[in-house]
Design a protein around this motif. Structure first.
Motif, PDB file in Angstrom:
ATOM      1  N   VAL A  41      -2.858 -50.951  33.972  1.00 15.64           N
ATOM      2  CA  VAL A  41      -1.892 -51.100  35.055  1.00 15.64           C
ATOM      3  C   VAL A  41      -2.527 -50.718  36.386  1.00 15.64           C
ATOM      4  O   VAL A  41      -3.533 -50.026  36.451  1.00 15.64           O
ATOM      5  CB  VAL A  41      -0.628 -50.242  34.806  1.00 15.64           C
ATOM      6  N   GLY A  42      -1.877 -51.181  37.455  1.00 14.48           N
ATOM      7  CA  GLY A  42      -2.333 -50.892  38.806  1.00 14.48           C
ATOM      8  C   GLY A  42      -1.783 -51.952  39.744  1.00 14.48           C
ATOM      9  O   GLY A  42      -1.255 -52.977  39.314  1.00 14.48           O
ATOM     10  N   GLU A  43      -1.916 -51.693  41.032  1.00 17.17           N
ATOM     11  CA  GLU A  43      -1.417 -52.638  42.029  1.00 17.17           C
ATOM     12  C   GLU A  43      -2.199 -53.938  42.000  1.00 17.17           C
ATOM     13  O   GLU A  43      -3.319 -54.003  41.504  1.00 17.17           O
ATOM     14  CB  GLU A  43      -1.528 -52.013  43.424  1.00 17.17           C
ATOM     15  N   ASP A 207       4.121 -54.357  35.299  1.00 17.37           N
ATOM     16  CA  ASP A 207       5.456 -53.982  34.852  1.00 17.37           C
ATOM     17  C   ASP A 207       5.342 -52.789  33.900  1.00 17.37           C
ATOM     18  O   ASP A 207       5.040 -52.951  32.708  1.00 17.37           O
ATOM     19  CB  ASP A 207       6.128 -55.169  34.163  1.00 17.37           C
ATOM     20  N   LEU A 208       5.606 -51.615  34.404  1.00 16.57           N
ATOM     21  CA  LEU A 208       5.420 -50.404  33.605  1.00 16.57           C
ATOM     22  C   LEU A 208       6.423 -50.306  32.466  1.00 16.57           C
ATOM     23  O   LEU A 208       6.143 -49.686  31.440  1.00 16.57           O
ATOM     24  CB  LEU A 208       5.507 -49.164  34.498  1.00 16.57           C
ATOM     25  N   ALA A 209       7.593 -50.921  32.623  1.00 21.58           N
ATOM     26  CA  ALA A 209       8.581 -50.905  31.543  1.00 21.58           C
ATOM     27  C   ALA A 209       8.055 -51.675  30.329  1.00 21.58           C
ATOM     28  O   ALA A 209       8.214 -51.232  29.183  1.00 21.58           O
ATOM     29  CB  ALA A 209       9.903 -51.490  32.021  1.00 21.58           C
ATOM     30  N   LEU A 210       7.422 -52.819  30.563  1.00 18.54           N
ATOM     31  CA  LEU A 210       6.845 -53.584  29.467  1.00 18.54           C
ATOM     32  C   LEU A 210       5.711 -52.813  28.808  1.00 18.54           C
ATOM     33  O   LEU A 210       5.594 -52.770  27.578  1.00 18.54           O
ATOM     34  CB  LEU A 210       6.335 -54.935  29.969  1.00 18.54           C
ATOM     35  N   VAL A 211       4.883 -52.207  29.624  1.00 16.48           N
ATOM     36  CA  VAL A 211       3.760 -51.424  29.098  1.00 16.48           C
ATOM     37  C   VAL A 211       4.283 -50.265  28.252  1.00 16.48           C
ATOM     38  O   VAL A 211       3.768 -49.986  27.160  1.00 16.48           O
ATOM     39  CB  VAL A 211       2.882 -50.912  30.257  1.00 16.48           C
ATOM     40  N   SER A 212       5.332 -49.617  28.726  1.00 17.31           N
ATOM     41  CA  SER A 212       5.899 -48.476  28.013  1.00 17.31           C
ATOM     42  C   SER A 212       6.378 -48.871  26.626  1.00 17.31           C
ATOM     43  O   SER A 212       6.216 -48.117  25.661  1.00 17.31           O
ATOM     44  CB  SER A 212       7.055 -47.886  28.826  1.00 17.31           C
ATOM     45  N   GLN A 234       2.544 -40.209  27.719  1.00 17.97           N
ATOM     46  CA  GLN A 234       2.005 -39.114  28.530  1.00 17.97           C
ATOM     47  C   GLN A 234       1.670 -39.596  29.937  1.00 17.97           C
ATOM     48  O   GLN A 234       2.016 -38.939  30.931  1.00 17.97           O
ATOM     49  CB  GLN A 234       0.745 -38.554  27.857  1.00 17.97           C
ATOM     50  N   VAL A 235       1.012 -40.755  30.032  1.00 16.95           N
ATOM     51  CA  VAL A 235       0.599 -41.267  31.342  1.00 16.95           C
ATOM     52  C   VAL A 235       1.809 -41.608  32.211  1.00 16.95           C
ATOM     53  O   VAL A 235       1.845 -41.280  33.409  1.00 16.95           O
ATOM     54  CB  VAL A 235      -0.308 -42.507  31.173  1.00 16.95           C
ATOM     55  N   LEU A 236       2.813 -42.250  31.626  1.00 16.44           N
ATOM     56  CA  LEU A 236       3.946 -42.723  32.422  1.00 16.44           C
ATOM     57  C   LEU A 236       5.010 -41.655  32.650  1.00 16.44           C
ATOM     58  O   LEU A 236       5.701 -41.682  33.671  1.00 16.44           O
ATOM     59  CB  LEU A 236       4.574 -43.952  31.757  1.00 16.44           C
ATOM     60  N   THR A 246       2.419 -42.091  42.410  1.00 18.99           N
ATOM     61  CA  THR A 246       2.914 -43.005  43.453  1.00 18.99           C
ATOM     62  C   THR A 246       3.299 -44.348  42.858  1.00 18.99           C
ATOM     63  O   THR A 246       4.319 -44.932  43.214  1.00 18.99           O
ATOM     64  CB  THR A 246       1.813 -43.215  44.518  1.00 18.99           C
ATOM     65  N   LEU A 247       2.501 -44.837  41.922  1.00 20.76           N
ATOM     66  CA  LEU A 247       2.773 -46.112  41.261  1.00 20.76           C
ATOM     67  C   LEU A 247       4.113 -46.055  40.537  1.00 20.76           C
ATOM     68  O   LEU A 247       4.914 -46.994  40.616  1.00 20.76           O
ATOM     69  CB  LEU A 247       1.639 -46.417  40.279  1.00 20.76           C
ATOM     70  N   ILE A 248       4.370 -44.983  39.847  1.00 26.04           N
ATOM     71  CA  ILE A 248       5.617 -44.844  39.096  1.00 26.04           C
ATOM     72  C   ILE A 248       6.804 -44.709  40.051  1.00 26.04           C
ATOM     73  O   ILE A 248       7.846 -45.324  39.849  1.00 26.04           O
ATOM     74  CB  ILE A 248       5.533 -43.637  38.140  1.00 26.04           C
TER      75      ILE A 248
END
Length: 252
Positions: A41-43, A207-212, A234-236, A246-248
Motif C-alpha cells: 500500500v501507499g499513495e 484501498d486499505l479496507a480491501l487489504v485488511s 498490526q500495521v493498519l 497519515t495514510l490511515i
C-alpha cells in the motif's frame, strides 16, 4: 525462506526525467510465502506499480534480485524466462487494455492455454471450465473486450491468468476501476481462488479496507522505499511509522 514463492532482494530502479534521475524504487526487500496474500500500500506514485512491473519483468531492474519459486529470474531471458513466468501472472487495473481488442476473450484464453502446454483438443473445454470458475458462461468465449462490462472483463482476465496454474498472482489495483458492488464480487472470487488453488498473492492497492480483509501481511511504501511492514492487523491498527499513520487518517 525456502517456502517463499517470491523474494525481492535489494531491488532498485531509477528513471531519467529531463536532467533529473528519479529513483522510483530504492533497495526494496519483500517476500511472499506459499499460499500467503501480501499487501503493498501507499499513495499514487509511490512506486508500487513500478515494483510490480520489475517483478513481472515488464521493466528491467537496475540492482537487486527477484527470486521466483526458488529461481533467480532477474537476468534470465527467452525460453527460460517464459518457463519461469508460468508461475507468475499479473492482473491489471484496466482489464480491457490487457486484452488485444481485435481478439475475442476466448481467443486470448485459448492462447494462454496453448502457452501453458494444454493439448489443442482439450483447450476449448478447458477455456469453458475456466470461465465457469470465474462466474462466466461459455458465451463469453465469442465476446470481445469492448462487448462486456468492466467486471466481466476482469473476470475473463482472471480466467486467462489462472490458465497456467500459477503459484503467484500479482493484482495491481485490480479492483480500483470497478464500482463497489462489482469490486466486492471480484474480491470474493480472489478469495475463492486462493482457497481452491493454494495461490499466493501480491495485492497492490490504495484501498486499505480491501487489504485488511484479504492480506496476511502488509508492506507500506513511500517515495520508493518500504517504511513499514508486518501482520496486516498490526500495521493498519497499530501503525508505527508517521507516514502509515497519515495514510490511515486520510481515509478515516
Amino acid at each position: 525462506m525456502v517456502n517463499d514463492v517470491l523474494q525481492i532482494r535489494g531491488v532498485s530502479k531509477r528513471y531519467q526525467a529531463g536532467n533529473k534521475n528519479i529513483e522510483a524504487v530504492r533497495d526494496v526487500n519483500l517476500t511472499v510465502g506459499a499460499t500467503e496474500s501480501v499487501g503493498l500500500v501507499g499513495e499514487s506514485g509511490c512506486g508500487k506499480s513500478t515494483l510490480a512491473r520489475l517483478v513481472a519483468r515488464l521493466d528491467s531492474l537496475d540492482r537487486g534480485q527477484v527470486i521466483l519459486c526458488g529461481e533467480d529470474i532477474s537476468q534470465i531471458k527467452g525460453a527460460a524466462l517464459r518457463r519461469a513466468y508460468a508461475n507468475l501472472k499479473m492482473i491489471f487495473q484496466d482489464p480491457r487494455s490487457s486484452f488485444d481488442p481485435r481478439l475475442t476473450l476466448g481467443a486470448s484464453i485459448l492462447e494462454a492455454l496453448r502457452t501453458a502446454g494444454v493439448q489443442r483438443s482439450k483447450r476449448k473445454a478447458q477455456a469453458e471450465k475456466l470461465l465457469s470458475e470465474v462466474g462466466l458462461n461459455a458465451t463469453f468465449l465469442t465476446a470481445k473486450p469492448r462487448d462486456v462490462s468492466g467486471g466481466e472483463c476482469q473476470r475473463a482476465a482472471i480466467a486467462r491468468a489462472i490458465a497456467a496454474k500459477p503459484k503467484l498472482l500479482i493484482c495491481d489495483e485490480a479492483t480500483s476501476a470497478l464500482d463497489v458492488s462489482v469490486q466486492a464480487q471480484i474480491m470474493e472470487l480472489l478469495c475463492k481462488l486462493r482457497r481452491e488453488h493454494d495461490m499466493s498473492f501480491l495485492f497492490i492497492s490504495h484501498d486499505l479496507a480491501l487489504v485488511s480483509g484479504f492480506c496476511d501481511r502488509t508492506y507500506v511504501m513511500k517515495d520508493g522505499i518500504l517504511v513499514e511492514s508486518g501482520a496486516t492487523g498490526q500495521v493498519l491498527n497499530h501503525p508505527q511509522h508517521d507516514y502509515t499513520k497519515t495514510l490511515i487518517r486520510s481515509i478515516v
